[in-house]
Scaffold this active site. Structure first.
Site, short mmCIF file in Angstrom:
data_model
loop_
_atom_site.label_atom_id
_atom_site.label_comp_id
_atom_site.label_asym_id
_atom_site.label_seq_id
_atom_site.Cartn_x
_atom_site.Cartn_y
_atom_site.Cartn_z
CG HIS A 290 -15.87 -1.44 -4.03
ND1 HIS A 290 -16.83 -1.42 -3.03
CD2 HIS A 290 -14.72 -1.05 -3.42
CE1 HIS A 290 -16.29 -1.03 -1.90
NE2 HIS A 290 -15.00 -0.80 -2.11
CG ASP B 144 -2.28 0.67 0.89
OD1 ASP B 144 -2.27 1.86 0.52
OD2 ASP B 144 -3.33 0.02 1.00
#
Length: 431
Positions: free
Chosen positions: A330, A283
């Site tokens: 998403h 990340d």
């Protein structure tokens, strides 16, 4: 148990028939809960059990649809439209009580807190407070047990959990701002939409050329902190990744790359459950530093590596057993998702590597029969990020965009999982 999904099951205009249908569906719902040993609904319970069973979920969805129909039928078309389209004021009132800290002023327990006490603690106008509290209690947020005497209930007690409070506060503040600019953002594209995360209702609402994540984490840090805490609050509604996919079936020493893994919470949980696996959490560097600052349990620390990585760039870990994407895709349009997946595909080893997409599969029901939660979440993704929630057909379309060799091998979910249960799509490369 009948869980009919055809239009005739919910579109009747006969009030008596609708009431009978609600009664029989409630009976079926409760019967199913009893059969699987699940708790019956109780608004006084601040920590309700999440029901994963398909039969119970289908009955629950049908009850919600029937009750919506009942309210519309009793109110009539004009009043129904007015009620629905003024509901933004419900969210505004909840946002106001959270900003004033009223959830902390009203003490838990049976002893009520008076409106005068709330006025004294907040310094707010008694008249305005009374009007705001009237709306909130009507929406089941707090109970007014006597004139101007308020207590907590199972709904309002949720606000005492900081992650849940942050989630709802974000929705009542940032969410309302995005909603107010939703149609304007679509008009800018001649109603065609955009793949650009910087060209959204969010960017209009906050007058920025940055996307939501970039803005929250580089410009408005207070909102960013609330958003991050709120996303932690949303975890209570999600099925655990390790409860869906059998990670214990992976070979000893297998490597799992947690792409966009945030602070590493999911990898830590899986590592604690399955001792033989190794993890790489990828990340933004600041996110990883926050995870490391929180501390990794000593028992799994040696098996978890933190690696700064932007998933729009080449995947540096080649030939891993698993590339996990948990609620990442998403957030993005199809074209951006295809880029993310393509970078992983280029790093995969056919016959060994797999991609696990832990994300929702929206049921392909007719509009009136569909899940309102998924519908609203889908539009939230559009307004905030130009992302989307996807049906199985849309997932397959996206997979084919990436590579004809990339195939959906299996959809995993909890045993007997229903249309609102979590899902994991397992993708493999054909050799």
């Amino acid at each position: 148990m009948s869980t009919q999904h055809g239009p005739k099951s919910t579109r009747t205009n006969d009030l008596y028939e609708l009431a009978v249908n609600i009664s029989s569906t409630v009976e079926a719902f409760v019967g199913r809960l009893d059969a699987i040993g699940a708790e019956r609904p109780n608004l006084d319970n601040p920590f309700p059990e999440i029901i994963q069973d398909e039969g119970a979920q289908l009955a629950r969805l049908k009850i919600l649809r029937l009750c919506e129909r009942l309210m519309a039928l009793v109110q009539g078309p004009v009043q129904w439209l007015m009620f629905q389209n003024m509901a933004f004021l419900d969210a505004a009132c909840v946002g106001a009580i959270l900003d004033m800290g009223i959830h902390d002023i009203i003490a838990p327990g049976p002893e009520p807190t008076s409106l005068d006490q709330i006025v004294e603690a907040t310094g707010a106008s008694k008249d305005i407070l009374k009007r705001i509290m009237r709306v909130c209690t009507q929406r089941l947020v707090f109970d007014e047990i006597a004139p101007e005497q308020f207590i907590h209930n199972g709904v309002s007690l949720q606000f005492l959990a900081p992650p849940v409070q942050a989630l709802i506060s974000h929705a009542c503040d940032d969410g309302l701002r995005m909603a107010a600019h939703f149609t304007d953002s679509l008009k800018k594209t001649d109603w065609k939409g955009s793949d650009d995360p910087e060209n959204t209702a969010f960017s209009l609402a906050f007058n920025t050329n940055k996307g939501l994540f970039d803005y929250f984490y580089t410009e408005d840090l207070a909102r960013g902190q609330r958003f991050a805490l709120g996303m932690a609050g949303s975890e209570i509604m999600k099925t655990l990744t390790e409860d869906m996919f059998p990670f214990e079936s992976l070979p000893q020493g297998a490597k799992v790359v947690d792409v966009g893994g945030g602070r590493g919470h999911v990898s830590v949980r899986i590592a604690e459950k399955v001792p033989g696996l190794n993890f790489v959490v990828q990340d933004d560097e600041s996110m990883l530093e926050a995870g490391q600052a929180e501390g990794v349990p000593k028992a799994v620390k040696d098996r978890i590596e933190f690696m700064p990585h932007d998933f729009f760039n080449e995947q540096p870990v080649k030939g891993a057993d698993v590339y996990l994407l948990r609620f990442i895709l998403h957030d993005h349009s199809d074209s951006r998702c295809a880029k993310i997946l393509s970078n992983i595909v280029d790093a995969m080893e056919p016959g060994k590597s797999r991609i696990l997409i832990d994300d929702a599969i929206v049921p392909s029901f007719l509009g009136p029969e569909s899940s309102r939660f998924f519908n609203l979440l889908d539009l939230y993704m559009l307004a905030g990020l130009n992302g989307k929630e996807r049906t199985l057909e849309q997932w397959n379309y996206l997979i084919q965009m990436v590579s004809p060799k990339l195939v959906l091998e299996k959809v995993w979910k909890t045993p007997n999982g229903g249309p609102e249960s979590g899902t994991i799509l397992e993708l493999r490369l054909q050799e």
